[in-house]
Design a protein around this motif. Structure first.
Motif, PDB file in Angstrom:
ATOM      1  N   LEU A 176       9.659  18.118  -2.059  1.00 13.79           N
ATOM      2  CA  LEU A 176      10.130  16.951  -3.216  1.00 13.79           C
ATOM      3  C   LEU A 176      11.561  17.165  -3.131  1.00 13.79           C
ATOM      4  CD1 LEU A 176       7.951  16.754  -6.376  1.00 13.79           C
ATOM      5  CD2 LEU A 176       8.661  14.797  -4.796  1.00 13.79           C
ATOM      6  N   LYS A 177      12.335  18.171  -3.419  1.00 11.57           N
ATOM      7  CA  LYS A 177      13.695  18.629  -3.581  1.00 11.57           C
ATOM      8  C   LYS A 177      14.382  17.858  -2.185  1.00 11.57           C
ATOM      9  CE  LYS A 177      13.450  22.442  -6.483  1.00 11.57           C
ATOM     10  NZ  LYS A 177      13.584  23.855  -6.393  1.00 11.57           N
ATOM     11  N   ALA A 178      13.810  18.172  -0.875  1.00 16.95           N
ATOM     12  CA  ALA A 178      14.461  17.746   0.272  1.00 16.95           C
ATOM     13  C   ALA A 178      14.269  16.394   0.642  1.00 16.95           C
ATOM     14  CB  ALA A 178      13.870  18.618   1.269  1.00 16.95           C
ATOM     15  N   THR A 179      12.957  15.678   0.399  1.00 17.22           N
ATOM     16  CA  THR A 179      12.792  14.388   0.871  1.00 17.22           C
ATOM     17  C   THR A 179      12.633  13.317  -0.359  1.00 17.22           C
ATOM     18  OG1 THR A 179      10.514  14.700   0.979  1.00 17.22           O
ATOM     19  CG2 THR A 179      11.704  15.156   2.952  1.00 17.22           C
ATOM     20  N   GLY A 180      12.564  13.860  -1.738  1.00 22.41           N
ATOM     21  CA  GLY A 180      12.270  12.866  -2.633  1.00 22.41           C
ATOM     22  C   GLY A 180      10.881  12.441  -2.798  1.00 22.41           C
ATOM     23  N   ASP A 181      10.725  11.697  -3.642  1.00 21.01           N
ATOM     24  CA  ASP A 181       9.106  11.129  -4.077  1.00 21.01           C
ATOM     25  C   ASP A 181       8.664   9.974  -3.220  1.00 21.01           C
ATOM     26  OD1 ASP A 181       6.650  10.615  -5.095  1.00 21.01           O
ATOM     27  OD2 ASP A 181       7.220  10.265  -7.002  1.00 21.01           O
ATOM     28  N   PRO A 182       7.904   9.980  -2.321  1.00 23.41           N
ATOM     29  CA  PRO A 182       7.587   8.813  -1.476  1.00 23.41           C
ATOM     30  C   PRO A 182       6.944   7.546  -2.526  1.00 23.41           C
ATOM     31  CG  PRO A 182       6.787  10.551  -0.421  1.00 23.41           C
ATOM     32  CD  PRO A 182       7.110  11.101  -1.905  1.00 23.41           C
ATOM     33  N   TRP A 183       6.567   8.052  -3.669  1.00 19.01           N
ATOM     34  CA  TRP A 183       5.896   6.942  -4.623  1.00 19.01           C
ATOM     35  C   TRP A 183       6.933   6.560  -5.715  1.00 19.01           C
ATOM     36  CZ3 TRP A 183       0.254   8.125  -6.038  1.00 19.01           C
ATOM     37  CH2 TRP A 183      -0.708   7.881  -4.878  1.00 19.01           C
ATOM     38  N   VAL A 196      -2.512  20.502  -2.309  1.00 19.42           N
ATOM     39  CA  VAL A 196      -1.983  19.440  -3.303  1.00 19.42           C
ATOM     40  C   VAL A 196      -2.383  18.173  -2.585  1.00 19.42           C
ATOM     41  CG1 VAL A 196      -0.111  18.422  -4.391  1.00 19.42           C
ATOM     42  CG2 VAL A 196      -0.381  21.013  -4.270  1.00 19.42           C
ATOM     43  N   SER A 197      -2.729  17.262  -3.645  1.00 19.46           N
ATOM     44  CA  SER A 197      -3.169  15.886  -3.237  1.00 19.46           C
ATOM     45  C   SER A 197      -1.653  15.171  -3.182  1.00 19.46           C
ATOM     46  CB  SER A 197      -3.876  15.061  -4.273  1.00 19.46           C
ATOM     47  OG  SER A 197      -4.033  13.804  -3.775  1.00 19.46           O
ATOM     48  N   CYS A 198      -1.239  15.171  -2.106  1.00 19.76           N
ATOM     49  CA  CYS A 198       0.571  14.600  -1.870  1.00 19.76           C
ATOM     50  C   CYS A 198       0.668  13.436  -1.490  1.00 19.76           C
ATOM     51  CB  CYS A 198       0.834  15.765  -0.940  1.00 19.76           C
ATOM     52  SG  CYS A 198       2.868  15.865  -0.692  1.00 19.76           S
ATOM     53  N   PRO A 199       1.628  12.666  -2.025  1.00 16.03           N
ATOM     54  CA  PRO A 199       2.284  11.188  -1.602  1.00 16.03           C
ATOM     55  C   PRO A 199       2.846  11.572  -0.103  1.00 16.03           C
ATOM     56  CG  PRO A 199       2.494  11.643  -3.840  1.00 16.03           C
ATOM     57  CD  PRO A 199       1.843  12.774  -3.432  1.00 16.03           C
ATOM     58  N   ILE A 200       2.794  10.877   0.715  1.00 15.40           N
ATOM     59  CA  ILE A 200       3.732  10.731   2.078  1.00 15.40           C
ATOM     60  C   ILE A 200       4.190   9.171   2.210  1.00 15.40           C
ATOM     61  CG2 ILE A 200       2.263  12.795   2.870  1.00 15.40           C
ATOM     62  CD1 ILE A 200       0.547  10.958   4.527  1.00 15.40           C
ATOM     63  N   ARG A 201       5.035   9.260   3.212  1.00 14.01           N
ATOM     64  CA  ARG A 201       5.491   7.878   3.675  1.00 14.01           C
ATOM     65  C   ARG A 201       4.909   7.727   4.717  1.00 14.01           C
ATOM     66  NH1 ARG A 201       9.551  11.035   1.834  1.00 14.01           N
ATOM     67  NH2 ARG A 201      10.956   9.903   0.288  1.00 14.01           N
ATOM     68  N   TRP A 202       4.423   6.102   5.049  1.00 15.21           N
ATOM     69  CA  TRP A 202       3.597   5.729   6.282  1.00 15.21           C
ATOM     70  C   TRP A 202       4.266   6.368   7.495  1.00 15.21           C
ATOM     71  CZ3 TRP A 202      -0.911   3.764   5.782  1.00 15.21           C
ATOM     72  CH2 TRP A 202      -1.443   3.355   4.446  1.00 15.21           C
ATOM     73  N   GLU A 203       5.522   6.512   7.540  1.00 15.86           N
ATOM     74  CA  GLU A 203       5.847   7.024   8.929  1.00 15.86           C
ATOM     75  C   GLU A 203       5.585   8.466   9.218  1.00 15.86           C
ATOM     76  OE1 GLU A 203       9.583   6.398   6.161  1.00 15.86           O
ATOM     77  OE2 GLU A 203       7.713   5.498   6.597  1.00 15.86           O
ATOM     78  N   GLU A 204       5.170   9.196   7.968  1.00 10.64           N
ATOM     79  CA  GLU A 204       4.823  10.546   8.214  1.00 10.64           C
ATOM     80  C   GLU A 204       3.387  10.694   8.693  1.00 10.64           C
ATOM     81  OE1 GLU A 204       6.683  13.390   5.304  1.00 10.64           O
ATOM     82  OE2 GLU A 204       6.292  11.502   4.080  1.00 10.64           O
ATOM     83  N   LEU A 205       2.569   9.746   8.488  1.00 11.19           N
ATOM     84  CA  LEU A 205       1.139   9.816   8.648  1.00 11.19           C
ATOM     85  C   LEU A 205       0.479  10.437   9.812  1.00 11.19           C
ATOM     86  CD1 LEU A 205      -1.397   9.247   7.368  1.00 11.19           C
ATOM     87  CD2 LEU A 205      -1.565   6.805   8.159  1.00 11.19           C
ATOM     88  N   ALA A 207       0.858  -1.289  -0.077  1.00 10.36           N
ATOM     89  CA  ALA A 207      -0.008   0.118   0.088  1.00 10.36           C
ATOM     90  C   ALA A 207       0.948   1.100   0.056  1.00 10.36           C
ATOM     91  CB  ALA A 207      -0.923   0.028   1.110  1.00 10.36           C
ATOM     92  N   PHE A 208       0.356   2.262  -0.748  1.00  7.64           N
ATOM     93  CA  PHE A 208       1.005   3.531  -0.720  1.00  7.64           C
ATOM     94  C   PHE A 208      -0.103   4.555  -0.390  1.00  7.64           C
ATOM     95  CE2 PHE A 208       3.641   1.042  -3.426  1.00  7.64           C
ATOM     96  CZ  PHE A 208       4.851   1.442  -3.238  1.00  7.64           C
ATOM     97  N   ILE A 209       0.071   5.532   0.183  1.00  2.58           N
ATOM     98  CA  ILE A 209      -0.584   6.442   0.566  1.00  2.58           C
ATOM     99  C   ILE A 209      -0.436   8.067   0.257  1.00  2.58           C
ATOM    100  CG2 ILE A 209       0.415   6.785   2.742  1.00  2.58           C
ATOM    101  CD1 ILE A 209      -2.507   6.855   4.147  1.00  2.58           C
ATOM    102  N   LYS A 210      -1.594   8.807   0.215  1.00  2.00           N
ATOM    103  CA  LYS A 210      -1.393  10.100  -0.281  1.00  2.00           C
ATOM    104  C   LYS A 210      -2.734  10.951   0.359  1.00  2.00           C
ATOM    105  CE  LYS A 210      -3.519  10.550  -4.992  1.00  2.00           C
ATOM    106  NZ  LYS A 210      -4.799  11.337  -4.641  1.00  2.00           N
ATOM    107  N   THR A 211      -2.315  12.239   0.811  1.00  2.00           N
ATOM    108  CA  THR A 211      -3.819  12.976   1.259  1.00  2.00           C
ATOM    109  C   THR A 211      -4.512  13.228  -0.086  1.00  2.00           C
ATOM    110  OG1 THR A 211      -2.300  14.958   0.706  1.00  2.00           O
ATOM    111  CG2 THR A 211      -2.032  14.181   2.855  1.00  2.00           C
ATOM    112  N   SER A 212      -5.557  13.504   0.289  1.00  2.23           N
ATOM    113  CA  SER A 212      -6.524  13.902  -0.812  1.00  2.23           C
ATOM    114  C   SER A 212      -6.248  15.229  -1.292  1.00  2.23           C
ATOM    115  CB  SER A 212      -8.125  13.312  -0.454  1.00  2.23           C
ATOM    116  OG  SER A 212      -8.357  14.448   0.667  1.00  2.23           O
TER     117      SER A 212
END
Length: 340
Positions: free
Chosen positions: A280-287, A254-263, A170-175
């Motif tokens: 994105l520049k700082a942490t990269g793309d969680p997806w 923005v509907s933004c992908p996040i890591r599960w540990e960020e939830l 599973a991958f997750i993002k905010t709506s």
């Protein structure tokens, strides 16, 4: 008098393209003063991640004539005068009709869509080369009145466990608003109805585990203060805002992908067209790499068959769909009771 316009140089697979943005100072988000040019620059800044999530898919554009508070409409077919690098693919709709639908193949196409006053991008769950078979299982966790993002968080965590038991990652993002979207990459070997049934099976299992927190009730009067698992978003021609897509909300979320540990600590209002590029520049793309190891839905379909045998049948389809086999009556429960 010359019309105001700006130009952006956008890199892509075929070299740089000079993209024109007319009326660059037109305010799109009035409360923040963010303009059409701000939105176009955002698309360039997040372009690679946006394209990885939404490219090579039929996409519907949510376009606005003025600000996000004003008149809007949805556009599926590429409009007349589209650049020659804008691609489309024929897709079949629930009505049985087929039409060409826009496909975004490069970041310049997303900038062109902004030039056409697009704010929200709604990609299909399937690829342009195989539009009838989704390669994503998508589950929309929709907070009902009396609940919000905080209540959706533990539900999402339990859903992750449910999908893991079905051998799906599973991958997750905010709506972008109050909800959460949970995606799982799948092999594109099953058509939309099968994937819908897999989503319903997962939703029912989630509801069994969290009956006070989760509902699959289609009718709003039956949902209560719970998180609704919107299974109908898994249907053909049903879409949700894509990853990294802006939303037509006052805060430019923005509907933004996040890591599960960020939830647990995530604040969906903090992900906007202003903040997400630096994130994105700082942490990269969680997806990144989402589709490296797609799973199958056979286990979920086994759960669906099990529930059928237990008397749990089909659930209602959207009102604009043709009547589907096994579907219960499309009558609001309170109205059915009042009619005897």
């Amino acid at each position: 008098m010359a019309r105001e316009e700006a130009h952006l140089t956008v890199s892509g697979p075929h070299g740089d393209r000079e993209m024109r943005v007319s009326s660059p100072g037109r305010v799109v988000w009035p409360g923040l003063g963010l303009t059409k040019l701000d939105l176009a620059r955002y698309m360039v800044d997040v372009g690679d991640a946006f394209l990885a999530a939404n490219g090579d898919r039929p996409v519907t554009l949510q376009r606005f004539k003025d600000t996000v508070d004003g008149e809007q409409f949805f556009s599926k077919n590429p409009p007349k005068g589209a650049p020659d690098f804008i691609r489309s693919v024929d897709v079949a709709y629930p009505s049985g009709r087929s039409h060409p639908q826009l496909v975004i193949d490069e970041v310049a196409a997303a900038v062109w869509a902004v030039q056409m006053n697009t704010v929200v991008f709604h990609p299909w769950a399937s690829r342009a080369g195989n539009p009838d078979n989704p390669d994503q299982l998508r589950i929309d966790l929709d907070p009902q009145p009396g609940t919000g993002f905080a209540e959706a968080v533990p539900v999402a965590r339990e859903l992750r466990r449910v999908l893991a038991e079905a051998e799906l990652e599973a991958f997750i993002k905010t709506s972008g608003n109050r909800g959460l979207h949970v995606f799982a990459p799948i092999e594109p070997t099953r058509e939309f109805l099968d994937v819908r049934h897999a989503v319903i099976a997962a939703a029912r299992e989630l509801e069994r585990r969290l009956p006070e927190q989760v509902t699959t009730a289609w009718w709003k009067e039956e949902r209560g203060a719970r998180i609704f698992v919107d299974f109908n978003q898994a249907n053909r021609d049903r879409t949700i805002a894509g990853a990294y897509s802006p939303r037509a909300l006052a805060n430019a979320a923005v509907s933004c992908p996040i890591r599960w540990e960020e939830l647990d600590s995530a604040d969906p209002a903090a992900f906007t067209i202003v903040t997400v590029p630096d994130r994105l520049k700082a942490t990269g793309d969680p997806w990144a790499g989402m589709h490296a190891n797609p799973g199958g839905i056979d286990l979920l379909l086994g759960w669906w068959d099990r529930d059928l045998e237990a008397g749990l049948g089909e659930l209602p389809f959207p009102p604009d769909f043709p009547k589907m086999p096994g579907e219960p009556p499309r009558v609001q429960p309170s109205r059915a009771r009042s009619q005897g």
